[in-house]
Motif scaffolding. Structure first.
Motif, PDB file in Angstrom:
ATOM      1  N   LEU A   1      -6.534 -34.681  36.145  1.00  0.00           N
ATOM      2  CA  LEU A   1      -5.254 -35.077  36.728  1.00  0.00           C
ATOM      3  C   LEU A   1      -4.538 -33.877  37.324  1.00  0.00           C
ATOM      4  CD1 LEU A   1      -3.036 -37.096  37.323  1.00  0.00           C
ATOM      5  CD2 LEU A   1      -2.254 -36.869  34.947  1.00  0.00           C
ATOM      6  N   VAL A   2      -4.559 -32.756  36.608  1.00  0.00           N
ATOM      7  CA  VAL A   2      -3.904 -31.546  37.113  1.00  0.00           C
ATOM      8  C   VAL A   2      -4.530 -31.113  38.432  1.00  0.00           C
ATOM      9  CG1 VAL A   2      -3.606 -29.067  36.705  1.00  0.00           C
ATOM     10  CG2 VAL A   2      -3.086 -30.704  34.883  1.00  0.00           C
ATOM     11  N   GLN A   3      -5.855 -31.114  38.511  1.00  0.00           N
ATOM     12  CA  GLN A   3      -6.515 -30.685  39.735  1.00  0.00           C
ATOM     13  C   GLN A   3      -6.198 -31.605  40.899  1.00  0.00           C
ATOM     14  OE1 GLN A   3      -8.037 -27.762  40.290  1.00  0.00           O
ATOM     15  NE2 GLN A   3      -7.357 -27.317  38.199  1.00  0.00           N
ATOM     16  N   GLY A   4      -6.167 -32.914  40.649  1.00  0.00           N
ATOM     17  CA  GLY A   4      -5.819 -33.849  41.715  1.00  0.00           C
ATOM     18  C   GLY A   4      -4.407 -33.632  42.220  1.00  0.00           C
ATOM     19  N   LEU A   5      -3.467 -33.467  41.306  1.00  0.00           N
ATOM     20  CA  LEU A   5      -2.082 -33.231  41.702  1.00  0.00           C
ATOM     21  C   LEU A   5      -1.939 -31.903  42.437  1.00  0.00           C
ATOM     22  CD1 LEU A   5      -0.166 -34.497  38.542  1.00  0.00           C
ATOM     23  CD2 LEU A   5      -0.064 -35.487  40.843  1.00  0.00           C
ATOM     24  N   ARG A   6      -2.662 -30.890  41.987  1.00  0.00           N
ATOM     25  CA  ARG A   6      -2.573 -29.587  42.657  1.00  0.00           C
ATOM     26  C   ARG A   6      -3.106 -29.666  44.092  1.00  0.00           C
ATOM     27  NH1 ARG A   6      -4.938 -24.661  39.444  1.00  0.00           N
ATOM     28  NH2 ARG A   6      -4.247 -23.701  41.400  1.00  0.00           N
ATOM     29  N   GLN A   7      -4.244 -30.350  44.280  1.00  0.00           N
ATOM     30  CA  GLN A   7      -4.784 -30.456  45.636  1.00  0.00           C
ATOM     31  C   GLN A   7      -3.847 -31.243  46.538  1.00  0.00           C
ATOM     32  OE1 GLN A   7      -7.549 -28.846  46.976  1.00  0.00           O
ATOM     33  NE2 GLN A   7      -6.404 -29.539  48.774  1.00  0.00           N
ATOM     34  N   PHE A   8      -3.289 -32.317  46.016  1.00  0.00           N
ATOM     35  CA  PHE A   8      -2.255 -33.057  46.751  1.00  0.00           C
ATOM     36  C   PHE A   8      -1.119 -32.113  47.126  1.00  0.00           C
ATOM     37  CE2 PHE A   8       1.923 -35.082  46.289  1.00  0.00           C
ATOM     38  CZ  PHE A   8       1.870 -36.076  47.264  1.00  0.00           C
ATOM     39  N   GLY A   9      -0.706 -31.277  46.167  1.00  0.00           N
ATOM     40  CA  GLY A   9       0.407 -30.363  46.394  1.00  0.00           C
ATOM     41  C   GLY A   9       0.115 -29.301  47.431  1.00  0.00           C
ATOM     42  N   VAL A  10      -1.122 -28.790  47.448  1.00  0.00           N
ATOM     43  CA  VAL A  10      -1.492 -27.784  48.446  1.00  0.00           C
ATOM     44  C   VAL A  10      -1.350 -28.365  49.851  1.00  0.00           C
ATOM     45  CG1 VAL A  10      -3.410 -26.463  49.408  1.00  0.00           C
ATOM     46  CG2 VAL A  10      -3.010 -26.453  46.950  1.00  0.00           C
ATOM     47  N   ASP A  11      -1.913 -29.555  50.055  1.00  0.00           N
ATOM     48  CA  ASP A  11      -1.891 -30.152  51.398  1.00  0.00           C
ATOM     49  C   ASP A  11      -0.473 -30.509  51.831  1.00  0.00           C
ATOM     50  OD1 ASP A  11      -4.616 -29.900  51.697  1.00  0.00           O
ATOM     51  OD2 ASP A  11      -5.064 -31.917  50.978  1.00  0.00           O
ATOM     52  N   ILE A  12       0.300 -31.095  50.940  1.00  0.00           N
ATOM     53  CA  ILE A  12       1.675 -31.456  51.307  1.00  0.00           C
ATOM     54  C   ILE A  12       2.531 -30.213  51.477  1.00  0.00           C
ATOM     55  CG2 ILE A  12       3.810 -32.527  50.421  1.00  0.00           C
ATOM     56  CD1 ILE A  12       1.786 -34.430  51.736  1.00  0.00           C
ATOM     57  N   GLY A  13       2.307 -29.204  50.644  1.00  0.00           N
ATOM     58  CA  GLY A  13       3.070 -27.959  50.786  1.00  0.00           C
ATOM     59  C   GLY A  13       2.807 -27.273  52.106  1.00  0.00           C
ATOM     60  N   LEU A  14       1.545 -27.238  52.540  1.00  0.00           N
ATOM     61  CA  LEU A  14       1.225 -26.657  53.846  1.00  0.00           C
ATOM     62  C   LEU A  14       1.851 -27.473  54.969  1.00  0.00           C
ATOM     63  CD1 LEU A  14      -2.532 -25.671  53.388  1.00  0.00           C
ATOM     64  CD2 LEU A  14      -0.610 -24.107  53.762  1.00  0.00           C
ATOM     65  N   ALA A  15       1.728 -28.791  54.886  1.00  0.00           N
ATOM     66  CA  ALA A  15       2.317 -29.656  55.925  1.00  0.00           C
ATOM     67  C   ALA A  15       3.833 -29.478  55.983  1.00  0.00           C
ATOM     68  CB  ALA A  15       1.952 -31.113  55.655  1.00  0.00           C
TER      69      ALA A  15
END
Length: 382
Positions: A245-259
């Motif tokens: 769950l942590v890894q999924g949320l982190r990857q979501f966060g990387v993409d949204i943070g860059l956008a």
């Protein structure tokens, strides 16, 4: 923050027993953050006055800065990371979680105060930046020495104070020993990544690095990590989330943070100052090596337009760039296709993030709220 039990006092009605249903803490979360920050800063102001009243007056400026605006994006993502990992606002630790994630706003204050100083920005959220405010205070009082140097020194110290108090606020939040231990990894990484991103931003400008790779590296560390990825990570581990769950949320966060940062880059050139709180074109004047600028230069070279590439280069880092010159650069970036390319990258990152979210076992109502935030954080006019 107030003593435990105040959330019950705020909402005496009994919310649904369904943990996937929206709770009053969800809909009223921003108000809880404001209350946590106000209570904490007021308490620290009282302590500062015992040290020295002049120091307390300086603390008032930091308090004004923290409480005078901001979207509270980082605590919001941390909250939904906690909810998405099963955090229950009906539980006994809710008050402590609110206070812990609110501490992220003090890290943000540190970053902004120092960033404004490094960029020589005069305005933030429609008001003078901290170093400008203290320089004016020095000038008005006719104190000894130079006003600019006093303002710079004051901003450095208040930014440092905000970072120190962020750590204090987390430790004093009321979290259990296990939660604090789990929080240490994302908190420790987030502070280092933020400072690394700040340094690489300065270094990239000094090197006049025009590559897209350098721009995205700064965005990844300076914005994506501490704005979305690590707050989600923090909230999730506070609820005891597993690695998947942590890894999924982190990857979501990387993409949204860059956008989110790419949208901010566009607003830095095309945004309405009444909305952004900063003069349009400031990123150009400050010499920011953004993906927008990088793609503009690349497209100019690919289209064999050396004069346009030279014009764009001459505008980046030119502090006296006036409004007509900014308008000319705006038109050029559109004509070169750089704006459309950045918009396409934002769409791609958002779509990737939403796909990751859909494939990650995030509890409701957090899954739906994070999807909504992904769109809100990256839309054209926010």
């Amino acid at each position: 923050m107030s003593k435990p039990g105040t959330l019950v006092e705020l909402w005496p009605e009994q919310p649904s027993d369904d943990p996937s249903a929206s709770h009053p803490c969800d809909t009223g979360f921003l108000g809880l953050v404001e209350r946590a920050l106000t209570d904490y800063l007021n308490r620290r102001r009282t302590e500062a006055a015992l040290v020295d009243e002049n120091f307390a007056v300086a603390v008032d400026e930091l308090t004004r800065f923290v409480l005078s605006g901001g979207k509270r994006i980082r605590p919001t993502f941390a909250w939904w990371g906690w909810r998405g990992a099963g955090g229950d606002p009906r539980g006994a630790d809710t008050e402590a979680v609110v206070m812990a994630v609110s501490a992220l706003e003090l890290i943000q204050a540190c970053a902004l105060v120092h960033d404004d100083l490094m960029d020589a920005s005069a305005v933030r959220r429609g008001s003078p930046t901290v170093h400008v405010s203290f320089a004016e205070r020095h000038r008005t009082a006719n104190w000894a020495g130079t006003s600019e140097r006093f303002g710079q020194a004051s901003a450095v110290l208040l930014g440092d104070l905000a970072l120190a108090w962020a750590d204090d606020m987390l430790r004093e939040s009321g979290l259990g020993a296990g939660q604090l231990q789990r929080a240490f990894e994302p908190w420790r990484a987030m502070r280092t990544e933020m400072l690394a991103g700040q340094y690489l931003d300065v270094l990239t400008q000094a090197h006049a690095d025009e590559s897209a790779e350098a721009a995205l590296r700064v965005d990844r560390l300076k914005t994506a990590a501490y704005t979305v990825e690590r707050p989600l990570h923090l909230g999730a581990v506070l609820a005891g989330a597993g690695d998947g769950l942590v890894q999924g949320l982190r990857q979501f966060g990387v993409d949204i943070g860059l956008a989110f940062q790419l949208r901010d880059d566009l607003l830095g050139v095309f945004g309405d100052p009444a909305v952004t709180g900063k003069p349009a074109g400031d990123d150009l004047r400050e010499g920011k090596r953004t993906l927008l600028a990088s793609l503009g230069l690349r497209h100019a070279e690919e289209q064999d337009r050396p004069a346009d590439a030279a014009l764009l280069r001459s505008a980046i880092g030119r502090p006296d760039l006036d409004e007509p010159a900014v308008d000319e650069i705006r038109a050029l970036l559109v004509d070169l296709g750089a704006v459309a390319a950045v918009e396409a990258r934002i769409d791609q990152l958002r779509d990737q993030a939403l796909a990751t979210l859909a494939a990650t076992p995030v509890a409701e109502p957090a899954a739906s709220e994070l999807a909504r935030l992904a769109v809100a954080a990256t839309r054209r006019n926010h």
